[in-house]
Design an enzyme around this catalytic site. Structure first.
Site, PDB file in Angstrom:
ATOM      1  CG  HIS A  18      35.793 -26.962 -46.554  1.00  0.00           C
ATOM      2  ND1 HIS A  18      36.619 -25.872 -46.515  1.00  0.00           N
ATOM      3  CD2 HIS A  18      35.341 -27.048 -47.825  1.00  0.00           C
ATOM      4  CE1 HIS A  18      36.668 -25.315 -47.719  1.00  0.00           C
ATOM      5  NE2 HIS A  18      35.897 -26.017 -48.541  1.00  0.00           N
ATOM      6  CE  LYS A  42      40.028 -22.665 -57.731  1.00  0.00           C
ATOM      7  NZ  LYS A  42      39.208 -23.366 -56.734  1.00  0.00           N
ATOM      8  NE  ARG A  90      29.190 -23.255 -51.253  1.00  0.00           N
ATOM      9  CZ  ARG A  90      30.295 -22.711 -51.734  1.00  0.00           C
ATOM     10  NH1 ARG A  90      31.147 -22.134 -50.906  1.00  0.00           N
ATOM     11  NH2 ARG A  90      30.570 -22.724 -53.009  1.00  0.00           N
ATOM     12  CB  SER A 128      38.024 -20.950 -49.119  1.00  0.00           C
ATOM     13  OG  SER A 128      37.798 -22.216 -48.552  1.00  0.00           O
TER      14      SER A 128
HETATM   15  O1  PNS Z   1      36.218 -27.072 -53.962  1.00  0.00           O
HETATM   16  P1  PNS Z   1      37.019 -26.663 -55.156  1.00  0.00           P
HETATM   17  O2  PNS Z   1      38.204 -25.888 -54.785  1.00  0.00           O
HETATM   18  O3  PNS Z   1      36.149 -25.971 -56.158  1.00  0.00           O
HETATM   19  O4  PNS Z   1      37.524 -28.052 -55.822  1.00  0.00           O
HETATM   20  C1  PNS Z   1      37.560 -28.281 -57.191  1.00  0.00           C
HETATM   21  C2  PNS Z   1      38.140 -29.697 -57.496  1.00  0.00           C
HETATM   22  C3  PNS Z   1      39.466 -29.885 -56.836  1.00  0.00           C
HETATM   23  C4  PNS Z   1      37.168 -30.738 -56.995  1.00  0.00           C
HETATM   24  C5  PNS Z   1      38.257 -29.797 -59.042  1.00  0.00           C
HETATM   25  O5  PNS Z   1      38.915 -28.668 -59.517  1.00  0.00           O
HETATM   26  C6  PNS Z   1      38.988 -31.051 -59.505  1.00  0.00           C
HETATM   27  O6  PNS Z   1      38.507 -32.149 -59.356  1.00  0.00           O
HETATM   28  N1  PNS Z   1      40.201 -30.872 -60.055  1.00  0.00           N
HETATM   29  C7  PNS Z   1      41.044 -31.954 -60.501  1.00  0.00           C
HETATM   30  C8  PNS Z   1      41.170 -32.017 -62.016  1.00  0.00           C
HETATM   31  C9  PNS Z   1      40.054 -32.820 -62.614  1.00  0.00           C
HETATM   32  O7  PNS Z   1      39.846 -33.983 -62.331  1.00  0.00           O
HETATM   33  N2  PNS Z   1      39.290 -32.148 -63.479  1.00  0.00           N
HETATM   34  C10 PNS Z   1      38.152 -32.719 -64.132  1.00  0.00           C
HETATM   35  C11 PNS Z   1      36.917 -32.562 -63.248  1.00  0.00           C
HETATM   36  S1  PNS Z   1      35.484 -32.624 -64.208  1.00  0.00           S
END
Ligand code: PNS
Length: 159
Positions: A18, A42, A90, A128
């Site tokens: 990150h 989660k 990645r 993570s």
């Molecule tokens: O790195 P991560 O933990 O997979 O992050 C996921 C994240 C936070 C980017 C995603 O879950 C998100 O944007 N959540 C917010 C809800 C949202 O906007 N959902 C629609 C996305 S298509």
């Protein structure tokens, strides 16, 4: 115009992968907001406050700040005046999910662009989730997370 980017995620906890993406983003945009998702369901290892604190402690760029968001990411991006969402990729396996999110976000808010960045090769296998698993099973995570984060994990889960 100020080029402002959002780098969203759960950051449970922040890893060197990150940080690599944050550094690349800080070099590319005028301002970067590292945005930690509230309530991602989660069952996180660290509370939202702890995750934010850890990112603040290891973020050494003057144009990077840390925020939290609930609900739709694109809505948060618009509220913050950000034109760009940054996501790290990645491996090819990340691409499908990331593409889905990027296209959905574009449909919801065409003014916000998603930019994918490749993480440094050295961190290309890091997540993570794996870090937590290895740590809980007694493996070394040294060099994979910032020393501050490793310290906190040791305090939280003494062996
Ligand atoms: O790195 P991560 O933990 O997979 O992050 C996921 C994240 C936070 C980017 C995603 O879950 C998100 O944007 N959540 C917010 C809800 C949202 O906007 N959902 C629609 C996305 S298509």
């Amino acid at each position: 115009m100020t080029r402002r980017a959002i780098y969203p995620g759960s950051f449970d906890p922040i890893t060197n992968g990150h940080l690599d993406i944050i550094e690349r983003s800080a070099n590319m945009f005028d301002e970067v907001i590292v945005a930690v998702l509230v309530n991602d369901g989660k069952d996180p290892m660290f509370s939202l406050e702890e995750r934010v604190e850890m990112i603040r402690a290891v973020s050494r760029w003057s144009n990077v700040r840390v925020g939290t968001f609930e609900g739709l990411l694109v809505q948060y991006a618009v509220e913050q005046g950000a034109q760009v969402i940054v996501r790290g990729i990645r491996a090819v396996s990340d691409y499908e999910y990331e593409l889905q999110m990027a296209l959905m976000n574009r449909r919801l808010e065409p003014r916000v662009e998603t930019v994918f960045m490749m993480s440094a090769e050295a961190y290309s296998y890091l997540s993570s989730r794996l870090i937590k698993e290895v740590f809980k099973l007694g493996g070394s995570i040294s060099g994979l997370v910032p020393p501050d984060v490793e310290q906190r994990m040791k305090q939280r889960f003494p062996s």
